[in-house]
Design a protein around this motif. Structure first.
Motif, PDB file in Angstrom:
ATOM      1  N   TYR A 168     -26.169 -10.342 -56.276  1.00 39.75           N
ATOM      2  CA  TYR A 168     -26.533 -11.612 -56.541  1.00 39.75           C
ATOM      3  C   TYR A 168     -27.536 -12.710 -57.505  1.00 39.75           C
ATOM      4  O   TYR A 168     -27.996 -13.079 -57.703  1.00 39.75           O
ATOM      5  CB  TYR A 168     -27.704 -11.818 -54.915  1.00 39.75           C
ATOM      6  CG  TYR A 168     -26.399 -11.771 -53.886  1.00 39.75           C
ATOM      7  CD1 TYR A 168     -25.460 -13.234 -53.171  1.00 39.75           C
ATOM      8  CD2 TYR A 168     -26.793 -11.312 -53.523  1.00 39.75           C
ATOM      9  CE1 TYR A 168     -24.648 -12.819 -52.274  1.00 39.75           C
ATOM     10  CE2 TYR A 168     -25.883 -10.691 -52.196  1.00 39.75           C
ATOM     11  CZ  TYR A 168     -25.204 -11.710 -51.566  1.00 39.75           C
ATOM     12  OH  TYR A 168     -23.834 -11.963 -50.327  1.00 39.75           O
ATOM     13  N   GLY A 169     -27.459 -11.555 -58.501  1.00 40.81           N
ATOM     14  CA  GLY A 169     -28.160 -11.850 -59.791  1.00 40.81           C
ATOM     15  C   GLY A 169     -29.645 -12.335 -60.212  1.00 40.81           C
ATOM     16  O   GLY A 169     -29.939 -13.621 -60.150  1.00 40.81           O
ATOM     17  N   VAL A 170     -30.407 -11.602 -58.982  1.00 40.82           N
ATOM     18  CA  VAL A 170     -31.806 -12.067 -58.927  1.00 40.82           C
ATOM     19  C   VAL A 170     -32.791 -10.597 -59.260  1.00 40.82           C
ATOM     20  O   VAL A 170     -32.973  -9.554 -59.568  1.00 40.82           O
ATOM     21  CB  VAL A 170     -32.270 -12.011 -56.785  1.00 40.82           C
ATOM     22  CG1 VAL A 170     -33.498 -11.961 -56.872  1.00 40.82           C
ATOM     23  CG2 VAL A 170     -31.127 -13.073 -56.196  1.00 40.82           C
ATOM     24  N   LYS A 171     -33.362 -11.690 -60.150  1.00 43.81           N
ATOM     25  CA  LYS A 171     -34.922 -10.473 -60.606  1.00 43.81           C
ATOM     26  C   LYS A 171     -35.618 -10.223 -59.601  1.00 43.81           C
ATOM     27  O   LYS A 171     -35.723 -10.861 -58.772  1.00 43.81           O
ATOM     28  CB  LYS A 171     -35.311 -11.453 -61.876  1.00 43.81           C
ATOM     29  CG  LYS A 171     -33.969 -11.445 -63.032  1.00 43.81           C
ATOM     30  CD  LYS A 171     -34.621 -12.148 -63.792  1.00 43.81           C
ATOM     31  CE  LYS A 171     -33.352 -12.460 -65.256  1.00 43.81           C
ATOM     32  NZ  LYS A 171     -33.526 -13.980 -66.058  1.00 43.81           N
ATOM     33  N   GLU A 172     -36.539  -8.957 -59.973  1.00 37.98           N
ATOM     34  CA  GLU A 172     -37.934  -8.818 -59.355  1.00 37.98           C
ATOM     35  C   GLU A 172     -39.260  -9.842 -59.126  1.00 37.98           C
ATOM     36  O   GLU A 172     -39.156 -10.207 -58.192  1.00 37.98           O
ATOM     37  CB  GLU A 172     -38.149  -7.697 -59.913  1.00 37.98           C
ATOM     38  CG  GLU A 172     -39.314  -6.939 -58.675  1.00 37.98           C
ATOM     39  CD  GLU A 172     -38.854  -6.497 -57.563  1.00 37.98           C
ATOM     40  OE1 GLU A 172     -40.116  -6.618 -56.539  1.00 37.98           O
ATOM     41  OE2 GLU A 172     -38.113  -5.404 -57.745  1.00 37.98           O
ATOM     42  N   GLU A 173     -39.099 -11.064 -60.074  1.00 39.62           N
ATOM     43  CA  GLU A 173     -39.824 -11.683 -60.406  1.00 39.62           C
ATOM     44  C   GLU A 173     -39.885 -12.937 -59.558  1.00 39.62           C
ATOM     45  O   GLU A 173     -40.734 -13.612 -58.739  1.00 39.62           O
ATOM     46  CB  GLU A 173     -40.791 -11.840 -62.191  1.00 39.62           C
ATOM     47  CG  GLU A 173     -39.528 -12.475 -62.617  1.00 39.62           C
ATOM     48  CD  GLU A 173     -38.995 -11.165 -64.099  1.00 39.62           C
ATOM     49  OE1 GLU A 173     -38.026 -11.429 -64.495  1.00 39.62           O
ATOM     50  OE2 GLU A 173     -38.538 -10.159 -63.480  1.00 39.62           O
ATOM     51  N   GLU A 174     -38.821 -13.072 -59.699  1.00 35.31           N
ATOM     52  CA  GLU A 174     -38.021 -14.247 -58.472  1.00 35.31           C
ATOM     53  C   GLU A 174     -38.255 -14.056 -56.565  1.00 35.31           C
ATOM     54  O   GLU A 174     -38.533 -15.075 -56.509  1.00 35.31           O
ATOM     55  CB  GLU A 174     -36.554 -14.813 -58.852  1.00 35.31           C
ATOM     56  CG  GLU A 174     -36.312 -14.734 -60.077  1.00 35.31           C
ATOM     57  CD  GLU A 174     -34.866 -15.618 -61.217  1.00 35.31           C
ATOM     58  OE1 GLU A 174     -34.382 -15.549 -61.528  1.00 35.31           O
ATOM     59  OE2 GLU A 174     -34.024 -14.355 -60.242  1.00 35.31           O
ATOM     60  N   LEU A 175     -38.043 -13.215 -56.636  1.00 34.54           N
ATOM     61  CA  LEU A 175     -38.139 -12.789 -55.040  1.00 34.54           C
ATOM     62  C   LEU A 175     -39.479 -12.926 -54.338  1.00 34.54           C
ATOM     63  O   LEU A 175     -40.525 -12.145 -54.937  1.00 34.54           O
ATOM     64  CB  LEU A 175     -37.758 -10.975 -54.685  1.00 34.54           C
ATOM     65  CG  LEU A 175     -37.135 -10.551 -54.078  1.00 34.54           C
ATOM     66  CD1 LEU A 175     -35.583 -11.681 -53.429  1.00 34.54           C
ATOM     67  CD2 LEU A 175     -36.867  -9.000 -53.969  1.00 34.54           C
ATOM     68  N   ARG A 176     -39.182 -13.478 -53.099  1.00 37.04           N
ATOM     69  CA  ARG A 176     -40.868 -13.785 -53.003  1.00 37.04           C
ATOM     70  C   ARG A 176     -40.538 -12.815 -51.363  1.00 37.04           C
ATOM     71  O   ARG A 176     -39.389 -12.678 -50.528  1.00 37.04           O
ATOM     72  CB  ARG A 176     -41.151 -14.854 -52.524  1.00 37.04           C
ATOM     73  CG  ARG A 176     -40.569 -16.172 -53.306  1.00 37.04           C
ATOM     74  CD  ARG A 176     -40.836 -17.432 -52.936  1.00 37.04           C
ATOM     75  NE  ARG A 176     -40.969 -18.368 -54.299  1.00 37.04           N
ATOM     76  CZ  ARG A 176     -41.814 -19.649 -53.915  1.00 37.04           C
ATOM     77  NH1 ARG A 176     -41.543 -20.595 -52.835  1.00 37.04           N
ATOM     78  NH2 ARG A 176     -41.670 -20.311 -54.417  1.00 37.04           N
ATOM     79  N   LYS A 177     -42.009 -12.981 -50.803  1.00 41.07           N
ATOM     80  CA  LYS A 177     -41.417 -12.157 -49.186  1.00 41.07           C
ATOM     81  C   LYS A 177     -42.261 -13.001 -48.690  1.00 41.07           C
ATOM     82  O   LYS A 177     -43.415 -13.172 -48.911  1.00 41.07           O
ATOM     83  CB  LYS A 177     -41.896 -10.919 -49.603  1.00 41.07           C
ATOM     84  CG  LYS A 177     -42.258  -9.272 -49.143  1.00 41.07           C
ATOM     85  CD  LYS A 177     -42.647  -8.519 -48.723  1.00 41.07           C
ATOM     86  CE  LYS A 177     -42.518  -7.284 -47.738  1.00 41.07           C
ATOM     87  NZ  LYS A 177     -42.387  -5.973 -47.848  1.00 41.07           N
ATOM     88  N   GLU A 178     -41.850 -12.816 -47.333  1.00 36.27           N
ATOM     89  CA  GLU A 178     -42.158 -13.899 -46.141  1.00 36.27           C
ATOM     90  C   GLU A 178     -42.441 -12.585 -45.105  1.00 36.27           C
ATOM     91  O   GLU A 178     -42.134 -11.402 -44.491  1.00 36.27           O
ATOM     92  CB  GLU A 178     -41.415 -15.182 -45.414  1.00 36.27           C
ATOM     93  CG  GLU A 178     -41.133 -15.906 -46.683  1.00 36.27           C
ATOM     94  CD  GLU A 178     -40.306 -16.907 -46.681  1.00 36.27           C
ATOM     95  OE1 GLU A 178     -40.029 -17.552 -45.710  1.00 36.27           O
ATOM     96  OE2 GLU A 178     -40.462 -18.457 -47.158  1.00 36.27           O
ATOM     97  N   TRP A 179     -43.059 -13.031 -43.993  1.00 36.62           N
ATOM     98  CA  TRP A 179     -43.954 -12.356 -42.502  1.00 36.62           C
ATOM     99  C   TRP A 179     -43.315 -12.987 -41.818  1.00 36.62           C
ATOM    100  O   TRP A 179     -43.427 -14.000 -41.863  1.00 36.62           O
ATOM    101  CB  TRP A 179     -45.319 -11.817 -43.124  1.00 36.62           C
ATOM    102  CG  TRP A 179     -45.885 -11.473 -43.919  1.00 36.62           C
ATOM    103  CD1 TRP A 179     -46.251 -11.397 -45.282  1.00 36.62           C
ATOM    104  CD2 TRP A 179     -45.260  -9.609 -44.365  1.00 36.62           C
ATOM    105  NE1 TRP A 179     -46.172 -10.224 -46.162  1.00 36.62           N
ATOM    106  CE2 TRP A 179     -45.895  -9.198 -45.584  1.00 36.62           C
ATOM    107  CE3 TRP A 179     -45.188  -8.832 -42.931  1.00 36.62           C
ATOM    108  CZ2 TRP A 179     -45.655  -7.717 -45.756  1.00 36.62           C
ATOM    109  CZ3 TRP A 179     -44.705  -7.189 -43.238  1.00 36.62           C
ATOM    110  CH2 TRP A 179     -45.294  -7.418 -45.319  1.00 36.62           C
TER     111      TRP A 179
END
Length: 74
Positions: free
Chosen positions: A63-74
């Motif tokens: 999907y062409g996502v960079k590590e710094e763009e990726l958010r994590k939600e709980w």
């Protein structure tokens, strides 16, 4: 005689306009799902179950996502 053909790996067509890449993780079970959250509505669209670190890398590549763009939600 069996004929085996290699499957062509095509990138899925996905419009990421106005969407944020997110990994949703369950506190109880530890299950992780990758997808995109709409900025306006907040609706989350699940695209891929993450069973290991390789799945996360595959999601980012496909999907062409960079590590710094990726958010994590709980």
């Amino acid at each position: 005689m069996l004929f085996r053909s290699k499957k062509k790996t095509e990138k899925p067509v996905y419009d990421k306009t106005g969407k944020i890449p997110v990994i949703r993780a369950s506190i109880c079970t530890g299950e992780k799902v990758a997808g995109f959250r709409d900025e306006k509505t907040g609706k989350f669209e699940e695209l891929m179950l993450l069973c290991n670190e390789g799945d996360k890398e595959k999601f980012m590549l496909v999907y062409g996502v960079k590590e710094e763009e990726l958010r994590k939600e709980w």
